[in-house]
Design a protein around this motif. Structure first.
Motif, mmCIF file in Angstrom:
data_model
loop_
_atom_site.group_PDB
_atom_site.id
_atom_site.type_symbol
_atom_site.label_atom_id
_atom_site.label_comp_id
_atom_site.label_asym_id
_atom_site.label_seq_id
_atom_site.Cartn_x
_atom_site.Cartn_y
_atom_site.Cartn_z
ATOM 1 N N ASN A 45 0.892 -1.026 -0.159
ATOM 2 C CA ASN A 45 -0.158 0.218 -0.435
ATOM 3 C C ASN A 45 0.595 1.140 0.194
ATOM 4 O O ASN A 45 1.840 1.341 0.685
ATOM 5 C CB ASN A 45 -1.111 0.247 0.788
ATOM 6 N N GLY A 46 0.378 2.165 -1.336
ATOM 7 C CA GLY A 46 1.122 3.368 -1.344
ATOM 8 C C GLY A 46 2.780 3.621 -1.299
ATOM 9 O O GLY A 46 3.505 4.000 -1.100
ATOM 10 N N VAL A 47 3.467 1.766 -2.283
ATOM 11 C CA VAL A 47 4.399 1.395 -2.481
ATOM 12 C C VAL A 47 4.944 3.257 -2.712
ATOM 13 O O VAL A 47 6.244 3.775 -3.367
ATOM 14 C CB VAL A 47 4.644 0.684 -3.174
ATOM 15 N N GLY A 48 4.357 3.819 -4.191
ATOM 16 C CA GLY A 48 4.515 4.914 -4.971
ATOM 17 C C GLY A 48 4.568 5.886 -4.163
ATOM 18 O O GLY A 48 5.621 6.973 -4.817
ATOM 19 N N GLY A 49 5.031 5.922 -3.259
ATOM 20 C CA GLY A 49 4.832 7.550 -2.127
ATOM 21 C C GLY A 49 6.099 7.245 -1.212
ATOM 22 O O GLY A 49 7.049 7.440 -0.641
ATOM 23 N N ARG A 50 7.180 5.717 -1.491
ATOM 24 C CA ARG A 50 7.375 5.282 -0.242
ATOM 25 C C ARG A 50 9.206 5.544 -1.187
ATOM 26 O O ARG A 50 9.807 5.178 -0.945
ATOM 27 C CB ARG A 50 7.504 4.430 -0.052
ATOM 28 N N LEU A 51 9.144 4.716 -2.674
ATOM 29 C CA LEU A 51 10.044 4.672 -3.684
ATOM 30 C C LEU A 51 9.740 5.175 -4.653
ATOM 31 O O LEU A 51 8.615 5.370 -5.517
ATOM 32 C CB LEU A 51 10.164 3.394 -3.590
ATOM 33 N N ASP A 52 10.787 5.394 -5.623
ATOM 34 C CA ASP A 52 10.546 5.779 -7.231
ATOM 35 C C ASP A 52 10.387 5.214 -7.712
ATOM 36 O O ASP A 52 10.805 4.001 -7.888
ATOM 37 C CB ASP A 52 12.243 6.901 -7.494
ATOM 38 N N ARG A 53 10.243 5.725 -9.310
ATOM 39 C CA ARG A 53 10.315 4.338 -10.070
ATOM 40 C C ARG A 53 11.258 3.279 -10.015
ATOM 41 O O ARG A 53 10.889 1.695 -10.646
ATOM 42 C CB ARG A 53 9.707 4.822 -11.402
ATOM 43 N N ALA A 54 12.741 3.613 -10.386
ATOM 44 C CA ALA A 54 13.361 2.760 -10.906
ATOM 45 C C ALA A 54 13.313 1.885 -9.547
ATOM 46 O O ALA A 54 13.780 0.683 -9.836
ATOM 47 C CB ALA A 54 15.189 3.799 -10.754
ATOM 48 N N SER A 55 13.441 2.432 -8.407
ATOM 49 C CA SER A 55 13.494 1.751 -7.342
ATOM 50 C C SER A 55 12.370 0.382 -7.274
ATOM 51 O O SER A 55 12.444 -1.072 -6.626
ATOM 52 C CB SER A 55 13.265 2.465 -6.132
ATOM 53 N N ILE A 56 11.547 0.782 -7.610
ATOM 54 C CA ILE A 56 10.694 -0.443 -7.661
ATOM 55 C C ILE A 56 10.369 -1.292 -8.755
ATOM 56 O O ILE A 56 10.470 -2.553 -8.532
ATOM 57 C CB ILE A 56 8.880 0.052 -7.696
#
Length: 68
Positions: A45-56
């Motif tokens: 949940n909310g991973v886009g708020g914790r990690l940037d695209r490259a990290s994901i």
């Protein structure tokens, strides 16, 4: 750390494809989304708020393994 300015994008064909892949690959067995799923992997949940695209992308293509 959570990015307080993060606003999720609306659902799209790309996010639908991602959901299908997530379900088809059994990711829910380890990861939790909306209080459903496993506990071994991080809650997404909310991973886009914790990690940037490259990290994901890095975490999906080369996930960290749990060390015993």
């Amino acid at each position: 750390k959570i990015n307080e300015k993060y606003i999720p994008h609306s659902e799209s064909s790309s996010s639908d494809a991602g959901k299908k892949l997530f379900n088809d690959k059994g990711c829910i067995a380890c990861h939790t989304v909306n209080n459903v799923g496993g506990w071994l992997g991080p809650n997404l949940n909310g991973v886009g708020g914790r990690l940037d695209r490259a990290s994901i992308i890095q975490n999906i293509t080369n996930p960290a393994r749990v060390k015993k």
